[in-house]
Every structure is written in C-alpha cells, then in structure tokens.
Design a protein around this motif. Structure first.
Motif, PDB file in Angstrom:
ATOM      1  N   VAL A  71      74.570  25.496  -4.897  1.00 43.16           N
ATOM      2  CA  VAL A  71      75.745  25.222  -4.000  1.00 43.16           C
ATOM      3  C   VAL A  71      75.292  24.994  -2.561  1.00 43.16           C
ATOM      4  O   VAL A  71      75.773  24.307  -1.870  1.00 43.16           O
ATOM      5  N   ALA A  72      74.428  25.840  -2.024  1.00 41.20           N
ATOM      6  CA  ALA A  72      73.918  25.959  -0.653  1.00 41.20           C
ATOM      7  C   ALA A  72      73.549  24.729  -0.236  1.00 41.20           C
ATOM      8  O   ALA A  72      73.778  24.359   0.884  1.00 41.20           O
ATOM      9  N   ARG A  73      72.996  23.787  -1.148  1.00 43.25           N
ATOM     10  CA  ARG A  73      72.248  22.719  -0.829  1.00 43.25           C
ATOM     11  C   ARG A  73      73.275  21.301  -0.992  1.00 43.25           C
ATOM     12  O   ARG A  73      73.049  20.165  -0.479  1.00 43.25           O
ATOM     13  N   ASN A  74      74.492  21.649  -1.997  1.00 43.75           N
ATOM     14  CA  ASN A  74      75.414  20.494  -2.032  1.00 43.75           C
ATOM     15  C   ASN A  74      75.775  20.056  -0.882  1.00 43.75           C
ATOM     16  O   ASN A  74      76.615  20.879  -0.189  1.00 43.75           O
ATOM     17  N   PRO A  75      75.997  18.756  -0.255  1.00 47.08           N
ATOM     18  CA  PRO A  75      76.530  18.360   0.798  1.00 47.08           C
ATOM     19  C   PRO A  75      78.050  18.368   0.830  1.00 47.08           C
ATOM     20  O   PRO A  75      78.623  18.085   1.791  1.00 47.08           O
ATOM     21  N   SER A  76      78.697  18.514  -0.353  1.00 45.72           N
ATOM     22  CA  SER A  76      80.156  18.715  -0.580  1.00 45.72           C
ATOM     23  C   SER A  76      80.737  19.949  -0.362  1.00 45.72           C
ATOM     24  O   SER A  76      82.174  20.404  -0.600  1.00 45.72           O
ATOM     25  N   THR A  77      79.879  20.841  -0.440  1.00 37.96           N
ATOM     26  CA  THR A  77      80.148  22.476  -0.162  1.00 37.96           C
ATOM     27  C   THR A  77      81.049  22.583   1.150  1.00 37.96           C
ATOM     28  O   THR A  77      80.405  22.245   1.961  1.00 37.96           O
ATOM     29  N   PRO A  78      81.981  23.219   0.950  1.00 37.42           N
ATOM     30  CA  PRO A  78      83.126  23.513   2.259  1.00 37.42           C
ATOM     31  C   PRO A  78      82.375  24.495   3.257  1.00 37.42           C
ATOM     32  O   PRO A  78      81.355  25.289   3.046  1.00 37.42           O
ATOM     33  N   SER A  79      82.604  23.839   4.665  1.00 36.33           N
ATOM     34  CA  SER A  79      81.957  24.674   5.636  1.00 36.33           C
ATOM     35  C   SER A  79      82.318  26.386   5.794  1.00 36.33           C
ATOM     36  O   SER A  79      81.144  26.922   6.001  1.00 36.33           O
TER      37      SER A  79
ATOM     38  N   VAL B 232      71.229  26.462   3.669  1.00 37.97           N
ATOM     39  CA  VAL B 232      72.526  26.339   4.240  1.00 37.97           C
ATOM     40  C   VAL B 232      72.290  25.653   5.742  1.00 37.97           C
ATOM     41  O   VAL B 232      72.992  24.886   5.923  1.00 37.97           O
ATOM     42  N   ALA B 233      71.160  26.076   6.236  1.00 44.90           N
ATOM     43  CA  ALA B 233      70.573  25.438   7.560  1.00 44.90           C
ATOM     44  C   ALA B 233      70.256  23.909   7.332  1.00 44.90           C
ATOM     45  O   ALA B 233      70.769  23.180   8.238  1.00 44.90           O
ATOM     46  N   GLN B 234      69.801  23.379   6.189  1.00 48.55           N
ATOM     47  CA  GLN B 234      69.579  22.182   6.061  1.00 48.55           C
ATOM     48  C   GLN B 234      70.777  21.331   5.456  1.00 48.55           C
ATOM     49  O   GLN B 234      70.857  20.176   5.528  1.00 48.55           O
ATOM     50  N   ASN B 235      71.799  22.127   5.132  1.00 49.78           N
ATOM     51  CA  ASN B 235      72.965  21.302   4.516  1.00 49.78           C
ATOM     52  C   ASN B 235      73.449  20.564   5.931  1.00 49.78           C
ATOM     53  O   ASN B 235      74.048  21.234   6.831  1.00 49.78           O
ATOM     54  N   PRO B 236      74.061  19.142   5.676  1.00 50.59           N
ATOM     55  CA  PRO B 236      74.595  18.649   6.734  1.00 50.59           C
ATOM     56  C   PRO B 236      76.100  19.055   7.017  1.00 50.59           C
ATOM     57  O   PRO B 236      76.561  18.684   8.137  1.00 50.59           O
TER      58      PRO B 236
ATOM     59  N   THR C  10      76.897  22.124   7.404  1.00 50.04           N
ATOM     60  CA  THR C  10      76.966  23.426   8.098  1.00 50.04           C
ATOM     61  C   THR C  10      77.254  23.482   9.546  1.00 50.04           C
ATOM     62  O   THR C  10      76.776  22.445  10.371  1.00 50.04           O
ATOM     63  N   PRO C  11      78.321  23.884  10.140  1.00 50.85           N
ATOM     64  CA  PRO C  11      78.825  24.063  11.527  1.00 50.85           C
ATOM     65  C   PRO C  11      77.733  24.419  12.283  1.00 50.85           C
ATOM     66  O   PRO C  11      76.784  25.093  11.920  1.00 50.85           O
ATOM     67  N   LEU C  12      77.801  24.064  13.823  1.00 50.74           N
ATOM     68  CA  LEU C  12      76.661  24.425  14.616  1.00 50.74           C
ATOM     69  C   LEU C  12      76.594  25.755  14.844  1.00 50.74           C
ATOM     70  O   LEU C  12      75.664  26.344  15.223  1.00 50.74           O
ATOM     71  N   THR C  13      77.828  26.548  15.006  1.00 49.45           N
ATOM     72  CA  THR C  13      77.827  27.831  15.217  1.00 49.45           C
ATOM     73  C   THR C  13      77.153  28.738  14.093  1.00 49.45           C
ATOM     74  O   THR C  13      76.518  29.626  14.530  1.00 49.45           O
ATOM     75  N   VAL C  14      77.297  28.285  13.034  1.00 47.80           N
ATOM     76  CA  VAL C  14      76.272  28.952  11.773  1.00 47.80           C
ATOM     77  C   VAL C  14      74.960  28.498  12.056  1.00 47.80           C
ATOM     78  O   VAL C  14      74.210  29.511  11.844  1.00 47.80           O
ATOM     79  N   LEU C  15      74.597  27.387  12.514  1.00 51.15           N
ATOM     80  CA  LEU C  15      73.169  27.160  12.718  1.00 51.15           C
ATOM     81  C   LEU C  15      72.475  27.938  13.814  1.00 51.15           C
ATOM     82  O   LEU C  15      71.552  28.504  13.684  1.00 51.15           O
ATOM     83  N   GLU C  16      73.455  28.135  15.004  1.00 53.42           N
ATOM     84  CA  GLU C  16      73.149  28.767  16.004  1.00 53.42           C
ATOM     85  C   GLU C  16      72.708  30.282  15.589  1.00 53.42           C
ATOM     86  O   GLU C  16      71.622  31.093  16.018  1.00 53.42           O
TER      87      GLU C  16
ATOM     88  N   THR D  42      63.742  26.504  10.676  1.00 56.57           N
ATOM     89  CA  THR D  42      64.367  25.395  10.059  1.00 56.57           C
ATOM     90  C   THR D  42      65.768  25.406  10.764  1.00 56.57           C
ATOM     91  O   THR D  42      66.123  23.951  11.313  1.00 56.57           O
ATOM     92  N   ALA D  43      66.508  26.479  11.221  1.00 56.91           N
ATOM     93  CA  ALA D  43      67.842  26.248  11.917  1.00 56.91           C
ATOM     94  C   ALA D  43      67.669  25.576  13.230  1.00 56.91           C
ATOM     95  O   ALA D  43      68.314  24.678  13.847  1.00 56.91           O
ATOM     96  N   THR D  44      66.507  26.033  14.014  1.00 56.75           N
ATOM     97  CA  THR D  44      66.295  25.535  15.274  1.00 56.75           C
ATOM     98  C   THR D  44      65.855  24.080  15.405  1.00 56.75           C
ATOM     99  O   THR D  44      66.016  23.220  16.150  1.00 56.75           O
ATOM    100  N   ARG D  45      65.177  23.661  14.516  1.00 60.00           N
ATOM    101  CA  ARG D  45      64.639  22.287  14.100  1.00 60.00           C
ATOM    102  C   ARG D  45      65.814  21.479  13.911  1.00 60.00           C
ATOM    103  O   ARG D  45      65.888  20.299  14.602  1.00 60.00           O
ATOM    104  N   ILE D  46      66.908  21.991  13.097  1.00 54.35           N
ATOM    105  CA  ILE D  46      68.027  21.123  12.575  1.00 54.35           C
ATOM    106  C   ILE D  46      68.698  20.859  13.971  1.00 54.35           C
ATOM    107  O   ILE D  46      69.353  19.850  14.182  1.00 54.35           O
ATOM    108  N   ILE D  47      69.059  22.040  14.801  1.00 52.47           N
ATOM    109  CA  ILE D  47      69.821  21.980  15.731  1.00 52.47           C
ATOM    110  C   ILE D  47      69.229  20.988  16.782  1.00 52.47           C
ATOM    111  O   ILE D  47      70.041  20.119  17.516  1.00 52.47           O
ATOM    112  N   GLY D  48      67.833  20.786  17.111  1.00 50.06           N
ATOM    113  CA  GLY D  48      67.138  20.037  17.913  1.00 50.06           C
ATOM    114  C   GLY D  48      67.361  18.640  17.517  1.00 50.06           C
ATOM    115  O   GLY D  48      67.776  17.645  18.393  1.00 50.06           O
ATOM    116  N   GLU D  49      67.655  18.308  16.179  1.00 45.31           N
ATOM    117  CA  GLU D  49      67.622  17.139  15.797  1.00 45.31           C
ATOM    118  C   GLU D  49      69.070  16.373  15.958  1.00 45.31           C
ATOM    119  O   GLU D  49      69.291  15.316  16.195  1.00 45.31           O
TER     120      GLU D  49
END
Length: 727
Positions: A288-296, A314-318, A320-326, A339-346
């Motif tokens: 579920v954490a990986r599914n791109p249709s999972t609600p934010s 969750v960090a890799q899920n497109p 996921t809100p930016l606040t959660v990534l932070e 992982t989260a830092t890399r995703i934020i940078g990208e």
C-alpha cells in the motif's frame, strides 16, 4: 416423367421464352430470368417438377416462394424449411401433410426441424412429437418456444444437456411468472451455472474484466472459486487495465500472488487502499505504501510506521506530500533519511553527482545548476547544452577542457578548437572522440607524434605494439600531406581488420569506402557498415541478406533502411532481428500486426507498443490471440478510442460461450443490429443480456416481455416499466 407446361403462364412472357422448344431449355431459361422465375414459383398452379427445379435457384426470393407454394413436392418443402421455416409453417398444405402422414415429423430433416422450432406458430403437435429427440439444438428450440407444454418441459428437465435442464426449469410454463426479486433470482441462477475455470473461456473473460464493468456477483464468485486462481485472477490482478470494481474484490483473494497484484495495482480504489493500510498484515501495508494511488493522508499516517521498509516506500511514493518527506529526512534511520533527502533534492531539481552520471537524459537545466558544484561531470555529460560546453572549452582549467574533449556530443567546432589545445591530453581526447571528423583526425591530429600513437592504438586489434599498429603509424607518417582519400585507402588496405572496423564506424566516412567494406568477408566490418547512417541504401539491401545474424540485426536498426527491406527482414527467423524491426515506426500496418502476433513475447511487446499500430489492427489484436497482453501494455487504448470499444464488445457478444456473450451484451456500446439479432438467440442467457441492455429498444423489450424464459420476461417487463415512468 413428362413435364407439363402451363401455357397460361408463358404466353406473354419475356421474348427470351419465345424460342424455347424443349423442356430442358425452357427450365434453364426460366431459372435465368429471375423476375419470371419468382412469378412462376409463387403461382400455386405451377407444376410440382418445375417447382423442384426452381427450388434449386440461386435467387433467394425464388426459393422462398417455392417454400410457400402448396404445389411444391413434400421433400422439397421439407428441405427448404431449414432456410424458410416461416413459409413452410404458413404453407396451407403443411397441416394437411401432417394429417396425411402421421410419421411426417420424424421425416423432417434435422436442419429444418431446428429452424421451425424457433417459430412462434409451430404446431404444439410437433413440439410434443420431438420431445424425445437427443439433439441439443432441438431441445434448446423446445425450451425457447413459449408454447412448449408442461409435460414436454418436465421430460426435458431430465436431459443430459445441463443448459437444456436449466432452460426447462426456467420456462414460463413450468416455473411460472416472476413478479418480484427478479434481480436476486437472476444472480442465483447465473451463479449456479458459472462453469469452473477449466471449462470457461477465461481468456475472453479476462479481456472483458479489462474493458468493461462486470456484475459484482460474478466477480465475487470468481474470487471464491479456487479454479480461477491461476488461470484468471492472477492475470487480471496485475493488469493496469482491470476495472477498479474488480480489484476491490481481488485484494482479499486467498491467493497471495493475486492479492499482492491487486493491492499494488494503481487502479485499485483509494478507499480500498485506505482500509488495507490499517491491516495487521505488514506485507500488505508495505505494498500500500508503494501504490501511487494511495491517498496522501494515508501515506502521512504510514510515515510513522515502525517498519523501516514502509517508511522508505512512503518516501519513494510520488504522492507523498513535501511536508511528510521533510519529516522523513530527519528520521532516526539513516536509510530512510537518505532516501527522503534524495527525493526532496530531485523534486527541487537537485540531483546527486552519482544520479547525474548514471542518467544520460539528465535535464539541461539540472546540469546547468550542477556546473558550479561538479563541472567535470557536467563537461562529460552527453546532455550538456552546447553553449555550456563552449564555455568550459575555454576554461583555464586544463582538466575541464580535456573533459569537454571527451564529450561524445561535443560540436565539431569545439573539437576543432581543442585539437589545437596546449594541453597534451586534450588533442588525444579529441582523437578518441567518436564525433571527431576523419579529416581532423587524419589530416591534423595525426601529425602529433603522441596523438598518432593513440590513433594507431584505437585502430589496432592488440593493446600494445603489433605489426598492425606499426603499419598504421607508417601510413600516418608517410601520408601526412597526402589527400584524405589516399590516407583512407592505405589504412583500409594495410591496417588490418581492426583498422577497417574503426573506419566503418566513422560517421563521415565517404560512401565509396562503405560500399567497399560492405563486400568484406569480415563479419564485424559488415556489421559496422550496416550500422553506419551514411551507408548507401543499395548496400543495406544487400547486407539484409547476410547469413550473419548480427549483420541483419544492424540493418534492422539502421534508420535509413528502406521499408521494403524492413518488410523482408520481418520474416526473419531470428528473434533479435524481429525485435528491432518491431520498434520501427515506418512499417506497414500489416507487418506490425503480424509481429504483434509473433510467437516471441518480446517481439509481440515491441510491436504492441509501437505507436504506428493503427486502431483497426488494435481491434483485431484485442479480439485475437493475445488480447490481455496488449491491454496490459496499453491500458488506456480503448478509453482513447470509444468506437473501438464498441467493435471489440460486439465481437465478444458473438462468443460461443454464453457467459462471455452475456457480459458483453449488457454493455451500452453494443450495436442495435446485434441486440436485435441476439434477442432471438436460442440461449436464454443471451436474451437476458439484451433485456438488461440500457440501449435495447422498446420494440425489443416488448418482444422479450413475451419470452418463454421466466428471467428474460421479468427483466424486459421491468425495463419497460422504467421506460414508461421516464416519459
């Protein structure tokens, strides 16, 4: 037997009849004159033997008139009854024949019997006489006929054919009228007749689950029936084309593979994923954490899960809100935080050096940003903008200029500039660059002793000093002032296979050398020629016939290979050759369609993904051998072409499997012509599908409201009632 001629019918006929003098000629001429033949066939005073001859006419109206003529011989009548059952039953002589010959029903040919049983006005006497016939179609005709007596129906409930038994039990004369809860009764009956997966047309069912809604009770049955696990449920669980209403059932399947496929499917409803996120099963939560249709909001909740894998996904899920990534970037687990830092940078356009080096398609704007931080990586990157390369080529930093010289996409003007660079390595890097023109390579760079050794090294088959390398160095030294043509000719003749291979790969090698190398017996050289975009078409056509697979592969990949040659190669037995052919966008639709049906799954995939495949070919593929495969690769193809969806559904509505045709027939895209045709079907399930179709006309519904089947009648009457209320 003497043929009697009716002069009253021939006196004023067309002049073509005036010259007829023999019986044979008269019949032949009459049959050829369609208008006169129709008149004679309808005349009740026409001689029986003439009617026999007219019964063989190629004209349908003539044969139809013969079937309705009371003077037609009995055997001809019974034969034509298969084609014209209504005319046979309406023929005034037919009841008399039944009285005259008590065994006549037994003498009726099987095709004719099958046809007349579908008529509403077939005498009950006949229905009773054929009740014990073992033929399936005869029995189905009996249970379809609204006149069939209760006694006959009771006997048919003992039939060895399950569909006959079920139809007999649902006959209005045995089951009675259904006045309420007809929908519940329909579900009960259909559930009871759904075959196991081994007897069902699961490939067609799999297609329908991906292109149209399916009644929920059917999906529930498939999920519960273990026989559908391997052949059916797994396949549709992973397909991105499968309808959400089906996936919401498959997520609870007992088969773990099927369940995992449905949970990971982006078409699975958000609310279903929300429920699964609270499950105790950690493996499901991870998916579920990986599914791109999972609600934010669900992802936000999962970001605090104790499991490291869940938080990483969750960090890799497109979604996921930016606040959660932070928040995850400050996670106590370094892997999660990294992982989260890399995703934020990208997301903010900040790519790591490693990510840039690995991705040849890194966006130019990202490379510009990285230029200050890691200029050497940017200088070597194939996607760096020319203006940035030009800037670095003038840098005071020798290493940056050398890095630009390595860039495979550096413009020729920059390479010409760097060929004269003061750095000893920059000219050498230019000599090793595949984008360097041969004129610059052999007329300028080769004059430098160290660079000439680098060139000889590249053109030799061995790493260290060898006779080939010495020969190349000699040529470069002796011909330094000679015309380029002379240098190339000597290198081709004296340099060995490695030298010829090197030359054949150059983008600007003159065509006459490519033509010369195309005649080589050296396979690698021929392959390089076949890959070269400057190779003449005549050479490509010849190389396409090479016995060497790698040469034919190269021809298949060459952008300049003519369509005629590509189509020739499309018949190649080598899979790799076909793989390259299937990706070409300039193929004819016929060739692409053939490749989409190839035995190799890899070849099929490439052809099915080819954007040049026309929608008519797509329709045939979805109605053919590999439909599910195509839909998995192109899940939105029919949503983009609604008219194609109608074509495909009409195809499956004609299936020999009633359950498949039923599902298709209840879809609103079915044509009116097919609805009309299937409203007369011998299968009650198909007639029920028509009765439930929202596009069925009032005329069709009125007809089905008088059907012999209890469920069909109830569904049609309900639709008629709804129509009357909507007016």
């Amino acid at each position: 037997m003497q043929v009697v001629y009716l002069t009253t019918n021939f006196t004023n006929l067309d002049p073509v009849m005036d010259n007829i003098t023999t019986p044979h000629n008269s019949i032949t001429a009459l049959i050829k004159n369609v208008t006169q033949a129709q008149l004679v066939a309808a005349d009740p005073s026409t001689d029986p033997e003439l009617l026999r001859e007219l019964g063989l006419s190629t004209d349908q109206k003539t044969r139809q008139s013969v079937a309705g003529n009371p003077n037609t011989p009995v055997d001809v009548l019974l034969r034509l009854g298969a084609e014209f059952p209504s005319q046979l039953l309406d023929n005034p002589v037919f009841p008399l024949l039944l009285l005259e010959n008590l065994n006549l029903v037994a003498e009726i040919p099987l095709p004719t019997l099958r046809s007349i049983l579908k008529q509403e006005n077939v005498p009950v006497y006949i229905l009773e006489q054929v009740a014990d016939r073992a033929d399936l179609e005869v029995q189905l005709g009996l249970v379809k006929n609204v006149q069939t007596p209760k006694g006959v129906l009771n006997r048919l409930t003992q039939s060895r054919h399950p569909q006959v038994v079920e139809s007999a039990r649902l006959h209005i004369n045995l089951a009675g009228e259904l006045t309420e809860k007809y929908e519940q009764r329909i579900e009960e009956v259909i559930k009871g007749i759904i075959p196991s997966a081994y007897k069902a047309d699961t490939p067609s069912l799999a297609v329908l689950t991906q292109i149209c809604p399916i009644p929920e009770f059917m999906v529930e049955h498939w999920v519960q029936d273990s026989s559908y696990k391997d052949f059916f449920c797994r396949a549709i669980a992973y397909s991105p084309a499968t309808f959400p209403s089906i996936l919401q059932h498959l997520v609870y399947h007992t088969d773990l593979n099927t369940q995992a496929g449905a949970v990971s499917n982006p078409n699975t409803p958000a609310e279903t994923l929300r429920k699964l996120a609270s499950e105790q099963d950690l493996s499901l939560v991870r998916i579920v954490a990986r599914n791109p249709s999972t609600p934010s909001d669900v992802l936000e909740s999962l970001s605090t899960n104790q499991d490291q894998t869940v938080r990483i996904r969750v960090a890799q899920n497109p979604n996921t809100p930016l606040t959660v990534l932070e928040d995850l970037a400050n996670d106590t687990d370094r892997h999660v935080a990294h992982t989260a830092t890399r995703i934020i940078g990208e997301q903010q356009g900040e790519y790591t050096d490693e990510a840039v080096r690995k991705n040849p398609k890194t966006p130019p704007d990202v490379l510009k940003k990285l230029a200050q931080k890691d200029p050497r990586t940017v200088c070597k990157h194939p996607n760096t903008p020319p203006e940035l390369l030009l800037e670095f080529s003038k840098s005071v930093d020798r290493r940056l200029r050398e890095s630009v010289a390595e860039n495979p996409n550096a413009p020729v003007s920059i390479l010409e500039q760097l060929a004269q660079d003061d750095s000893s390595d920059a000219p050498r890097q230019v000599s090793e660059n595949p984008n360097t023109p041969i004129s610059l390579l052999f007329k300028q760079l080769a004059r430098d002793v160290w660079v000439s050794h680098s060139i000889a090294y590249q053109m030799s088959s061995e790493r260290y000093t060898c006779p080939e390398g010495e020969s190349i160095l000699d040529v470069l030294a002796e011909e330094s002032t000679s015309p380029l043509e002379t240098i190339l000719q000597r290198l081709a003749q004296e340099g060995g296979e490695a030298a010829r291979l090197f030359l054949a790969r150059r983008f600007d090698l003159p065509a006459n050398f490519l033509t010369q190398f195309a005649e080589s017996t050296e396979v690698n050289v021929c392959e390089a020629v076949a890959q070269n975009l400057n190779t003449p078409v005549s050479c490509l056509e010849k190389l396409a016939q090479s016995p060497e697979t790698k040469v034919r592969e190269a021809v298949a990949q060459n952008a300049n290979t003519p369509i005629s040659t590509l189509e020739q190669l499309s018949k190649d037995e080598n899979t790799t050759v076909l793989l390259h052919i299937a990706q070409r966008t300039n193929l004819s639709s016929e060739i692409l369609e053939l490749l989409a049906g190839n035995e190799s799954a890899q070849v099929r995939e490439k052809a099915m993904l080819n954007p040049s495949l026309p929608k008519e070919a797509v329709e045939r593929i979805i109605c053919g051998k590999y439909p599910t495969e195509y839909l998995e690769l192109n899940p939105d193809c029919l949503s983009r072409h609604p008219d194609s969806l109608a074509v495909v559904l009409n195809h499956y509505a004609k299936s020999q499997f009633p359950l498949v045709s039923f599902i298709a027939l209840i879809q609103p895209q079915i044509s009116q012509e097919l609805l009309q045709e299937r409203s007369l079907s011998i299968s009650w399930l198909e007639r029920l599908g028509v009765a439930q179709n929202p596009q069925a006309t009032q005329q069709i519904l009125i007809q089905l409201a008088q059907d012999s089947n209890q469920l069909v009648r109830a569904a049609a009457k309900n639709r008629l009632q709804n129509l009357s209320q909507s007016y």
